[in-house]
Motif scaffolding. Structure first.
Motif, short mmCIF file in Angstrom:
data_model
loop_
_atom_site.label_atom_id
_atom_site.label_comp_id
_atom_site.label_asym_id
_atom_site.label_seq_id
_atom_site.Cartn_x
_atom_site.Cartn_y
_atom_site.Cartn_z
N ASP A 1 0.64 -1.36 -0.22
CA ASP A 1 0.12 -0.14 0.05
C ASP A 1 0.91 1.31 0.09
N ASP A 2 2.22 1.00 0.10
CA ASP A 2 3.01 2.44 0.25
C ASP A 2 4.41 2.16 -0.26
N ALA B 1 -4.37 -7.75 3.64
CA ALA B 1 -4.55 -6.42 3.30
C ALA B 1 -5.65 -5.95 3.13
N LYS C 1 -8.64 -3.59 5.46
CA LYS C 1 -9.44 -2.68 4.81
C LYS C 1 -11.07 -2.34 4.97
N ARG D 1 -8.02 3.35 3.13
CA ARG D 1 -6.70 4.09 3.02
C ARG D 1 -5.63 3.38 3.82
N ALA E 1 -2.93 1.55 5.59
CA ALA E 1 -1.70 0.95 4.91
C ALA E 1 -1.48 -0.75 5.61
#
Lengths: 335, 335
Positions: free
Chosen positions: A301-302, B217, B221, B228, B230
């Motif tokens: 995500d980063d 992940a 979320k 958003r 992370a």
């Protein structure tokens, strides 16, 4: 220093001391006279060196003016008691016990801040940091040429050998008891370590932080010369005999180019990169001089994120080898 | 739904299926007719239910119109093959195998997004997420009332029971071989798992990410309704028989008040907070319905940081219990 150096090793009979004396031979370190020292209980034990058995003597009776370099390799209390005497005798001090003052004896890892060591005047005092700080700094230091490191988060799974021989025999004993369906009686650890993971390795302060966790944050900032680096760590006692395993997540100021990261780690001194694979403590790291790195990958995500898995020998590079490499740097630059 | 519900369990003979059938009794779930189903190999096995032994039947021969609720609890392939038939028969589907489409069958954990489930119309399709996502979401969901969560970094140490019965017997076999100094022959895992830690639990994609890591992940979320967030994770295979251990570091948008964090976790549903202590998988979590949390502490260098250690039963709350709690929510709101 002369062509050979007269050396004392304080705490010689423990695991790190034994490995250090082996490494003197393996790496052809120019040892002149070697004095193995310890507390009264260990006095009388002996270690092989150059084909002879060298006896461990009671450190209390030792005259430090006979040597110019002293290794402190076991027992904070021993270091605190005898470092002042060695210092008064004009010796350089290399410490793995963490007992010397961090200002007087800065943390040193040749691959991370070796250049800073070269700028020092003899006699010096240097601290070999904790095994986790050594492994991390060897891997992170070369990445500084690529990006500014902002945050390091590490879950450090320590082998029971970090608790010495008692740790090793406690894991073996508990495992045998459980497999034989006998009632478990934890002794060294306060609960079951066999087939279990313990989320702390020592008492914690009022805020919940362990002293190794706090020490790691300070050591990493200093070794990497990054005073604003945010360091977060959890030290975990794992049911592993030898070798530390670190799950590491890094945030950099800039987005990371993973090909460049792999390129740097693939050629970094003291680092063995496993591409598309991962090392294990038991299968790869134990008995090796290098720090193993694998599972190198960016963030999901980063783009500022880098994730790594590190395996390293906590006794060897984590202590004995690092402190000997520091001695090698000293004699190279002050012949 | 009627006062009692006719139910089918697909993949019943595996660990999660057995635990689910036990939980039907323990939690007085209003089971009408119960059909235990499996592949041809498991057909003929039996599980105790209400004082009788219930046979597992071949799922290929089953008429799903006999039931209104189907649990898929083992084998992605089984789920893929038979979910369409169950759906065509008008059944609600609850899946722990991760094989249903994430859009059609959203991830659900009662403590995290239970309210969203109440808004759905029957028949529903819900996915019980991975054990790691369940444990994390139970602990993180209540913290959203305090702060905006920005980043979650987790090292997830999985028990070998996450690989089923074969994982358990492989760890036992390897451990015995090593203690008896016999040569090690890894079978289920590709290397030594006894007294070792493996830094991946499955094949990785070209970027180095495992599918469980990617799935976590997405699940987190969705469960936390934080698109958003992370998420960074490393899944580790640990030499532990039962129970997952998670080392977690969280970054929030705002500085964290640790007293408020403890207050929330101390009263959160499904969470057992250990103050000034830490749980272990083996000593605390195994066989328990709650998710254990300890080592709650802020950051050394960053007031936005929160660190936690979580231990949870990967088979129970991690699968069977969670999916049954989802069924309980359904019958409560659609009597």
């Amino acid at each position: 220093m002369s062509q050979t150096i007269d050396i004392a090793v304080v705490g010689a009979s423990d695991e790190v001391g034994k490995t250090l004396v082996e490494l003197f031979g393996e790496r052809d370190f120019p040892v002149g006279n070697l004095f193995l020292l310890g507390d009264p209980e260990s006095a009388g034990e002996s270690l092989p060196f150059r084909g002879k058995n060298l006896r461990v003597r009671d450190v209390a009776d030792f005259d430090f003016s006979q040597v110019s370099l002293v290794f402190f390799v076991a027992g904070e209390a021993l270091t605190r008691s005898y470092a002042p005497r060695a210092e008064a005798a004009g010796c350089s001090l290399l410490d793995v016990t963490g007992a010397l003052d961090a200002q007087r004896a800065p943390s040193a890892v040749p691959e991370a801040n070796g250049l800073a060591i070269e700028a020092l005047n003899l006699p010096v005092q240097l601290s070999s940091p904790s095994p986790v700080a050594i492994a991390l700094s060897v891997v992170l230091a070369p990445l500084r040429q690529l990006v500014e490191l902002q945050r390091v988060t590490v879950s450090a799974c320590l082998a029971v050998s970090s608790r010495g021989r008692e740790g090793v025999s406690e894991l073996a004993r508990q495992t045998t008891e459980l497999l034989n369906l006998r009632p478990l009686e934890p002794r060294l650890f306060d609960r079951q370590i066999a087939f279990n993971l313990l989320a702390q390795v020592e008492a914690c302060d009022a805020h919940g932080h362990g002293s190794l966790e706090k020490r790691l944050a300070g050591e990493l900032k200093q070794l990497l010369d990054l005073p604003r680096l945010a360091v977060s760590s959890t030290f975990i006692q794992a049911p592993v005999f030898f070798g530390d395993s670190l799950s590491v997540s890094i945030i950099a100021e800039e987005p990371l180019d993973m090909a460049a990261v792999r390129q740097i780690l693939g050629t970094a001194p003291g680092v063995e990169l496993l591409e598309d694979d991962y090392p294990t403590a038991t299968g790869d790291a134990v008995g090796q001089d290098v720090v193993y790195v694998g599972r190198v990958r960016g963030g999901l995500d980063d783009p500022h994120e880098l994730n790594l898995w590190i395996a390293s020998d906590n006794v060897r590079k984590g202590a004995a080898l690092n402190v000997l490499q520091l001695a090698e740097l000293l004699i190279k630059h002050y012949p």
